[in-house]
Design an enzyme around this catalytic site. Structure first.
Site, PDB file in Angstrom:
ATOM      1  N   GLY A  48      -5.528  -8.542   3.779  1.00 42.03           N
ATOM      2  CA  GLY A  48      -4.175  -8.522   4.344  1.00 42.03           C
ATOM      3  C   GLY A  48      -3.089  -8.303   3.305  1.00 42.03           C
ATOM      4  N   ARG A  70     -14.877  10.387   0.638  1.00 45.43           N
ATOM      5  CA  ARG A  70     -13.699  10.513   1.522  1.00 45.43           C
ATOM      6  C   ARG A  70     -13.880  11.634   2.547  1.00 45.43           C
ATOM      7  NH1 ARG A  70      -9.516   7.341  -0.785  1.00 45.43           N
ATOM      8  NH2 ARG A  70      -9.391   7.360  -3.048  1.00 45.43           N
ATOM      9  N   ASP A 117     -13.094   5.560   0.208  1.00 48.05           N
ATOM     10  CA  ASP A 117     -13.944   5.917  -0.920  1.00 48.05           C
ATOM     11  C   ASP A 117     -14.565   4.707  -1.581  1.00 48.05           C
ATOM     12  OD1 ASP A 117     -11.488   4.844  -2.053  1.00 48.05           O
ATOM     13  OD2 ASP A 117     -12.166   5.660  -3.972  1.00 48.05           O
ATOM     14  N   ASP A 127      -8.075  -5.901   5.330  1.00 51.84           N
ATOM     15  CA  ASP A 127      -9.152  -6.738   4.789  1.00 51.84           C
ATOM     16  C   ASP A 127      -8.550  -8.101   4.431  1.00 51.84           C
ATOM     17  OD1 ASP A 127     -11.414  -7.715   3.594  1.00 51.84           O
ATOM     18  OD2 ASP A 127     -11.581  -6.181   2.076  1.00 51.84           O
ATOM     19  N   LEU A 163      -1.172  -4.623   3.424  1.00 51.72           N
ATOM     20  CA  LEU A 163      -0.280  -4.401   4.560  1.00 51.72           C
ATOM     21  C   LEU A 163       0.897  -5.384   4.545  1.00 51.72           C
ATOM     22  CD1 LEU A 163      -0.504  -2.218   6.634  1.00 51.72           C
ATOM     23  CD2 LEU A 163      -1.664  -3.806   8.169  1.00 51.72           C
TER      24      LEU A 163
END
Ligand code: IMP
Ligand code: MG
Length: 180
Positions: free
Chosen positions: A110, A170, A164, A108, A113
């Site tokens: 970033g 989930r 979630d 999203d 990550l």
């Protein structure tokens, strides 16, 4: 018991069948590029269902990856990123000289990550690649593109297939959005 008539509707964006088909393609691409010494690192919690299916697709593609988990937090209870990423539970394994593939559910802003990549890089991994289920078509706060991606996703908040909102949804076998 919850009153199911009061449950919000979930509109499917990517079906279980769509996801299964894409996983075979991703696993084949990973197997073609990184057949040896592979360490798969799912970023928990959101990627656990994706990672579970992906590692079995990797097995079917002939790979025998090691797997270790990294729990990061940025979203907490809200649908909006806090902007700060922290380690809630670290890896057990040493990543030095390994070919690491980071697995995440959504790319999203970033930040998550990029944080994980920097962390693994600082610890001496030989290569680091990233594999995400969803690449959100949203402005990044940090410049990062995934090496492997199952789907580009509209800029809406999604749930299911491990993802979630406030610990719910989930278990859904597909990716969807809550219709408010
Ligand atoms: P980023 O750091 O903004 O790229 O956010 C990535 C993390 O936020 C992912 O690992 C997800 O856990 C979470 N996230 C981002 N968008 C969504 C969403 O639409 N639904 C559920 N979780 C999300
Ligand atoms: Mg996550």
């Amino acid at each position: 018991m919850r009153d199911s008539s009061a449950e919000p509707a979930i509109e499917t964006i990517f079906s279980a069948e769509d996801i299964h088909a894409r996983l075979q393609v991703l696993a084949a691409a990973i197997a073609a590029k990184t057949p040896q010494n592979l360490l798969v690192v799912p970023i928990l919690k959101g990627s656990f269902v994706f990672a579970a299916d992906l590692i079995r697709a990797l097995h079917a593609a002939g790979l025998a990856p090691e797997v270790d988990f990294l729990t990061l937090s940025s979203y907490r209870k809200s649908r909006v990123s806090s902007g700060q990423v922290s380690i809630l539970r670290d890896l057990d394994l040493d990543v030095r000289d390994r070919h690491v593939i980071l697995i995440d559910d959504v790319l999203d802003s970033g930040r998550t990550l990029a944080f994980a990549k920097d962390l693994i890089s600082a610890r001496g991994a030989e290569t680091i690649e990233t594999c995400v289920l969803l690449d959100k078509q949203a402005p990044r706060a940090v410049s990062i593109e995934p090496d492997y991606c199952a789907f580009e996703c509209p800029d809406v908040f999604v749930v299911g297939y491990g993802m979630d909102v406030a610990h719910r949804y989930r278990e859904l076998p597909f990716v969807g959005r809550i219709v408010d």
